[in-house]
Design a protein around this motif. Structure first.
Motif, PDB file in Angstrom:
ATOM      1  N   TYR B  31       0.833  -1.200   0.000  1.00 38.28           N
ATOM      2  CA  TYR B  31       0.000   0.000   0.000  1.00 38.28           C
ATOM      3  C   TYR B  31       0.870   1.253   0.000  1.00 38.28           C
ATOM      4  O   TYR B  31       1.778   1.381   0.808  1.00 38.28           O
ATOM      5  N   VAL B  50      -2.918  -0.116  -3.967  1.00 40.37           N
ATOM      6  CA  VAL B  50      -2.835  -1.324  -3.138  1.00 40.37           C
ATOM      7  C   VAL B  50      -1.876  -2.356  -3.738  1.00 40.37           C
ATOM      8  O   VAL B  50      -1.758  -3.459  -3.213  1.00 40.37           O
ATOM      9  N   SER B  94       2.532   1.180   3.588  1.00 36.04           N
ATOM     10  CA  SER B  94       2.278   0.228   4.667  1.00 36.04           C
ATOM     11  C   SER B  94       2.055  -1.156   4.074  1.00 36.04           C
ATOM     12  O   SER B  94       1.784  -1.301   2.874  1.00 36.04           O
ATOM     13  N   LEU B  96      -0.363  -4.487   3.848  1.00 33.46           N
ATOM     14  CA  LEU B  96      -1.804  -4.683   3.861  1.00 33.46           C
ATOM     15  C   LEU B  96      -2.112  -5.973   4.605  1.00 33.46           C
ATOM     16  O   LEU B  96      -1.510  -7.007   4.332  1.00 33.46           O
ATOM     17  N   GLY B  97      -3.064  -5.897   5.528  1.00 32.27           N
ATOM     18  CA  GLY B  97      -3.513  -7.096   6.189  1.00 32.27           C
ATOM     19  C   GLY B  97      -2.524  -7.686   7.168  1.00 32.27           C
ATOM     20  O   GLY B  97      -2.659  -8.832   7.565  1.00 32.27           O
ATOM     21  N   GLY B  98      -1.531  -6.920   7.576  1.00 38.70           N
ATOM     22  CA  GLY B  98      -0.563  -7.413   8.540  1.00 38.70           C
ATOM     23  C   GLY B  98      -1.062  -7.209   9.962  1.00 38.70           C
ATOM     24  O   GLY B  98      -2.192  -6.799  10.174  1.00 38.70           O
ATOM     25  N   PRO B  99      -0.220  -7.456  10.957  1.00 41.29           N
ATOM     26  CA  PRO B  99      -0.638  -7.310  12.355  1.00 41.29           C
ATOM     27  C   PRO B  99      -0.921  -5.859  12.731  1.00 41.29           C
ATOM     28  O   PRO B  99      -1.653  -5.600  13.667  1.00 41.29           O
ATOM     29  N   THR B 100      -0.356  -4.930  12.017  1.00 41.72           N
ATOM     30  CA  THR B 100      -0.690  -3.528  12.251  1.00 41.72           C
ATOM     31  C   THR B 100      -0.897  -2.877  10.895  1.00 41.72           C
ATOM     32  O   THR B 100      -0.478  -3.402   9.879  1.00 41.72           O
ATOM     33  N   ASP B 101      -1.560  -1.727  10.901  1.00 43.59           N
ATOM     34  CA  ASP B 101      -1.742  -0.973   9.663  1.00 43.59           C
ATOM     35  C   ASP B 101      -0.914   0.292   9.704  1.00 43.59           C
ATOM     36  O   ASP B 101      -1.269   1.285   9.114  1.00 43.59           O
TER      37      ASP B 101
END
Lengths: 113, 114
Positions: B31, B50, B94, B96-101
């Protein structure tokens, strides 16, 4: 708009005092983040709180989230002159594009030595 | 890692000129996004992507174009600069869909259009 709104717009305190900033938002979220921006610089991530969390700590930072009121607060304890910066809350939005964040207008914090 | 880099740091344009703001990241983030920051307005999203080959409009896309030919680069093009585009521009990236945004921001480009 989903945009968060910080309150107050400006806050001026003495070193050693606590600083509290608030953020309100409009629609359901997955998480809320706080960022800091020093003058003339980019934003730096401070802390993230998920919608199923109510409170989170990181060093001198304490963040609370009340999803029923759609609001969050950032508390900086024992503030220092180096904490002088603008602080922004950012929310995602359930149903919105993954990764997209909505930023508020920020709180300008000034900490006097 | 260099993180998110932006060039140039400062730019002055005349009305009607075109230019490209460069943004690159070396964290393999899917992203990427462009924001503009004006006094009292906070950050407003211009365009985002994205992944390579995929871009979409944000809140204030008019007057700007983007492309994403590689994961690393996300240039922002001003087609015909206007004084209303005087602002500070930030690029961010960033996972995408990881443990943090968590989004990682570049240092910004300060643009003045005369």
């Amino acid at each position: 708009s989903q945009q968060g709104e910080e309150d107050p717009q400006a806050l001026s305190i003495q070193e050693g005092e606590n600083a509290t900033m608030n953020c309100s938002y409009k629609t359901s979220i997955n998480n809320l983040q706080w960022y800091r921006q020093n003058s003339g610089r980019g934003l730096v991530h401070l802390i993230l709180i998920r919608s199923n969390e109510r409170e989170k700590h990181s060093g001198r930072l304490r963040v609370t989230l009340d999803t029923s009121k759609k609001s969050s607060s950032l508390l900086i304890t024992a503030s220092r002159a180096a904490d002088t910066a603008s602080y922004f809350c950012a929310t995602d939005s359930r149903g919105s594009t993954l990764g997209r964040l909505y930023f508020g207008r920020g709180t300008q914090l000034t900490v006097w030595p | 890692n260099a993180g998110v880099t932006q060039t140039p740091k400062f730019q002055v344009l005349k009305t009607g000129q075109s230019m490209t703001l460069q943004c690159a990241q070396d964290m393999n983030h899917e992203y990427m996004s462009w924001y503009r920051q004006d006094p009292g307005m906070g950050l407003r999203l211009i365009h985002y992507s994205v992944g390579a080959g995929i871009t979409d409009q944000g809140e204030v896309p008019n007057g700007y174009n983007v492309s994403r030919s590689t994961t690393e680069d996300f240039p922002l093009r001003l087609l015909s600069a206007a004084p209303s585009q005087t602002s500070v521009y930030f690029c961010a990236s960033s996972f995408l869909g990881g443990p943090t945004d968590t989004q990682y921001f570049g240092p910004g480009t300060r643009l003045t259009v005369l």
